[in-house]
Design an enzyme around this catalytic site. Structure first.
Site, mmCIF file in Angstrom:
data_model
loop_
_atom_site.group_PDB
_atom_site.id
_atom_site.type_symbol
_atom_site.label_atom_id
_atom_site.label_comp_id
_atom_site.label_asym_id
_atom_site.label_seq_id
_atom_site.Cartn_x
_atom_site.Cartn_y
_atom_site.Cartn_z
ATOM 1 N N ASP A 64 31.463 32.188 48.461
ATOM 2 C CA ASP A 64 32.096 33.193 47.606
ATOM 3 C C ASP A 64 32.721 34.274 48.480
ATOM 4 O O ASP A 64 32.525 34.294 49.701
ATOM 5 C CB ASP A 64 31.029 33.790 46.664
ATOM 6 C CG ASP A 64 31.624 34.500 45.449
ATOM 7 O OD1 ASP A 64 32.861 34.605 45.352
ATOM 8 O OD2 ASP A 64 30.844 34.965 44.597
ATOM 9 N N GLU A 120 33.501 39.435 37.198
ATOM 10 C CA GLU A 120 32.634 39.715 38.357
ATOM 11 C C GLU A 120 32.438 41.213 38.558
ATOM 12 O O GLU A 120 31.363 41.665 38.925
ATOM 13 C CB GLU A 120 33.238 39.086 39.624
ATOM 14 C CG GLU A 120 32.339 39.162 40.859
ATOM 15 C CD GLU A 120 32.443 40.458 41.645
ATOM 16 O OE1 GLU A 120 31.549 40.725 42.472
ATOM 17 O OE2 GLU A 120 33.403 41.234 41.431
ATOM 18 N N ASP A 171 39.058 38.968 37.763
ATOM 19 C CA ASP A 171 39.191 40.382 37.378
ATOM 20 C C ASP A 171 39.256 41.294 38.588
ATOM 21 O O ASP A 171 38.867 40.921 39.704
ATOM 22 C CB ASP A 171 38.054 40.800 36.423
ATOM 23 C CG ASP A 171 36.677 40.704 37.046
ATOM 24 O OD1 ASP A 171 36.457 39.812 37.905
ATOM 25 O OD2 ASP A 171 35.802 41.529 36.701
HETATM 26 C C1 LIG Z 1 28.477 47.590 61.396
HETATM 27 C C2 LIG Z 1 29.105 46.403 60.882
HETATM 28 C C3 LIG Z 1 30.413 46.699 60.235
HETATM 29 C C4 LIG Z 1 30.985 45.453 59.699
HETATM 30 C C5 LIG Z 1 32.220 45.688 58.958
HETATM 31 C C6 LIG Z 1 32.132 45.216 57.581
HETATM 32 C C7 LIG Z 1 33.384 45.492 56.849
HETATM 33 C C8 LIG Z 1 33.099 45.532 55.393
HETATM 34 C C9 LIG Z 1 34.067 44.743 54.714
HETATM 35 C C10 LIG Z 1 33.990 44.427 53.479
HETATM 36 C C11 LIG Z 1 33.027 44.963 52.515
HETATM 37 C C12 LIG Z 1 32.315 43.887 51.791
HETATM 38 C C13 LIG Z 1 32.593 43.878 50.358
HETATM 39 C C14 LIG Z 1 31.953 42.689 49.743
HETATM 40 C C15 LIG Z 1 32.538 42.204 48.483
HETATM 41 C C16 LIG Z 1 32.250 43.101 47.353
HETATM 42 C C17 LIG Z 1 32.700 42.514 46.074
HETATM 43 C C18 LIG Z 1 32.588 43.538 44.980
HETATM 44 O O1 LIG Z 1 33.355 44.450 44.885
HETATM 45 N N1 LIG Z 1 31.582 43.390 44.121
HETATM 46 C C19 LIG Z 1 31.258 44.323 43.098
HETATM 47 C C20 LIG Z 1 30.254 45.327 43.549
HETATM 48 O O2 LIG Z 1 29.631 45.175 44.603
HETATM 49 O O3 LIG Z 1 30.078 46.320 42.831
HETATM 50 ZN ZN ZN Z 2 35.257 40.924 44.434
HETATM 51 ZN ZN ZN Z 3 35.215 44.238 43.793
#
Ligand SMILES: CCCCCCCC/C=C\CCCCCCCC(=O)NCC(=O)O
Ligand code: ZN
Ligand code: ZN
Length: 522
Positions: free
Chosen positions: A236, A209, A144
């Protein structure tokens, strides 16, 4: 006492103060230097001898490239949207099932693969290993996606999978159809090349999810538990390869999420007597609630940087910063407060510093000339590893500080346990090796996933859960997550397939190599 006598005493006193200060500074530098010398934790396993298990190699030819991109684009074009906790596009979920069977005929027909549908739309695959004594692992991804409207400013319609300058645009290109399609495409190629794994593994594809995985992931877990399955590790979606996102860091960094933040949904509401708008009270329900919300936004949760796995991230990356940042990162025991203040300036890095507070719903009012009786708002908090749902709820009540505002916890869970990242942590080391083989310029470090994933439902099946996507993120890319212009380069999507192709073979290793000691490395 004479004047010269008292001057002498003052002079001696100052001398003692200055020399104590100098000694303290020298001591700090010595401790810092010792810590810096032991920092190159990234060196260890690269030089160790790995049992060769990657016997199949993948060189993608022109025909395969066209086919794999066509498959990926088709996946993006199916709008498998989770709209709300109760509303999903089930027509699209059905269509996605039919599409998977067509796109990956070998996966669905191989005698090595057992496939079952879970909760109508989720998928569970078991790929049988030739050595049943080896503990299986599991790869997860989700079908999804969150909603998307072109009118928000997309350069291409969000379900068009249009290719612009080498990038495929569309909802799901980085969250999370890139991982889903990457895993299945890699398995399709492996099976076509006659690969049969030594170590069995599961693939779980949840269909909900984005609305907490209550039907998909949770039912997959229920089935595995009923069968008495224990997993060596789970991988994951999650953190990515950041390139140019962490200020001052030389080169790209792959952060592997050892944990994920907790979450709370809190409802704030104000009820008053309704009335005629020509005779308004001094404060309306909307005004009272707005003040409460403003207090929450003006008073962010406390800085907790360094009290969770995020401290380890920066210590691992320290050697990739130049001075003075290198010195600061190497000595977080002293400099965390300073670094917190730098990191909190940007939303993406602020998420690593504290529990974040986001007001995501605000409802009130029925008619222009009626004083509304009810105003309500929902706050979504992502909880830092060093806090709990209860602590966060208490802080919210204190900050609001107004008895007229009712504060209720709707839903929530504490931050997830922290998985291992040492030399013996199989999943971490396999992911790390696979990253380094494919992307030798990358520095691998442990991280904390700031979003939530389906993997959090797997805590009873394994202690080792890793959240990582082999997707490259450059400045501006984190904002595409759930935002506009979500995209992936065709090159990166191919790399993701190769990553999973290699990862699956790397997992066939029976035992991790003995690490070289850091003294030996130096
Ligand atoms: C200071 C350090 C910076 C590091 C950079 C990190 C970059 C961030 C990149 C990605 C973000 C992470 C997202 C994780 C997955 C989320 C999945 C999702 O949407 N789940 C639903 C929810 O959380 O509501
Ligand atoms: Zn996701
Ligand atoms: Zn997401």
């Amino acid at each position: 006492m004479t004047e010269s006598g008292s001057k002498l005493r003052i002079f001696k006193f100052l001398k003692i103060i200055i020399s104590s200060l100098l000694i303290t500074v020298l001591l700090l530098f010595t401790i810092a230097a010792i810590r810096t010398l032991s920092l190159d934790v990234n060196a260890g396993l690269q030089l160790a001898h790995w049992e060769k298990t990657n016997n199949k190699s993948l060189v993608i030819d022109h025909h395969q490239r066209e086919e794999l991109l066509a498959n990926f684009k088709e996946a993006i074009r199916i709008p498998t949207v989770s709209f709300s906790n109760t509303e999903s596009n089930t027509t699209a979920l059905h269509e996605f099932d039919r599409f998977l069977r067509k796109a990956f005929p070998t996966v669905f027909s191989s005698s090595l693969v057992h496939h079952e549908l879970v909760a109508n739309y989720s998928h569970l695959f078991w790929v049988k290993g030739s050595q049943p004594e080896l503990v299986p692992y599991m790869l997860l991804a989700h079908i999804d996606v969150v909603p998307a409207s072109e009118s928000d400013g997309w350069e291409a319609p969000p379900f068009s999978a249009k290719e612009i300058d080498g990038f495929i645009y569309g909802r799901g290109t980085i969250d999370d159809k890139n991982n889903l399609m990457g895993i299945l495409q890699a398995l399709e190629y492996l099976l076509l090349k006659g690969y049969a794994p030594r170590r069995g593994f599961y693939i779980g594809l949840g269909h909900d999810e984005e609305i907490n995985g209550l039907n998909g992931a949770m039912n997959i877990v229920r089935i595995l538990k009923q069968r008495g399955v224990q997993l060596l590790f789970v991988m994951d979606e999650g953190l990515t390869i950041s390139d140019g996102i962490i200020p001052g860091l030389e080169g790209p960094a792959a952060l592997i999420g050892l944990s994920e933040k907790g979450q709370a949904a809190i409802k704030l509401s104000v009820s008053v007597a309704p009335g005629h708008s020509s005779m308004p009270p001094r404060e309306t329900s909307i005004g009272i609630l707005a003040t409460a919300i403003k207090r929450l936004e003006d008073n962010p949760m406390p800085r907790l940087f360094g009290y969770g796995p995020e401290g380890d991230t920066f210590e691992h990356l320290a050697h990739k910063f130049s001075l003075p940042l290198k010195f600061i990162m190497s000595n977080l025991w002293l400099f965390s407060p300073l670094l917190s203040r730098i990191l909190e300036r940007k939303p993406v890095s602020n998420a690593f510093v504290r529990t974040t507070t986001a007001v995501t719903f605000f409802n009130a009012g029925v008619k222009i000339n009626v004083i509304p009786s009810l105003a309500e708002a929902y706050v979504n908090l992502r909880i830092h590893s060093a806090q709990s749902v209860q602590e966060v709820l208490d802080i919210i009540k204190d900050t609001v500080g107004d008895q007229r505002v009712k504060v209720e916890l709707v839903d929530g869970f504490d931050p997830l346990p922290i998985s291992g990242a040492d030399d013996k942590a199989f999943g971490f080391q396999i992911i790390k090796k696979t990253v380094l083989d494919l992307f030798p310029t990358v520095t691998v470090a442990p991280g904390i996933c700031i979003g939530n994933t389906d993997s959090r439902h797997f805590v009873d099946l394994t202690k080792n859960i890793y959240r990582f996507s082999p997707a490259w993120f450059k400045p501006g890319d984190p904002e595409r997550f759930h935002g506009i212009n979500e995209r992936i380069s065709t090159k990166n999507y191919e790399e993701m397939i190769v990553f999973y192709f290699n990862l699956i073979q790397n997992c066939d290793i029976r035992k991790l190599p003995e690490p070289h000691s850091s003294v030996h490395e130096l």
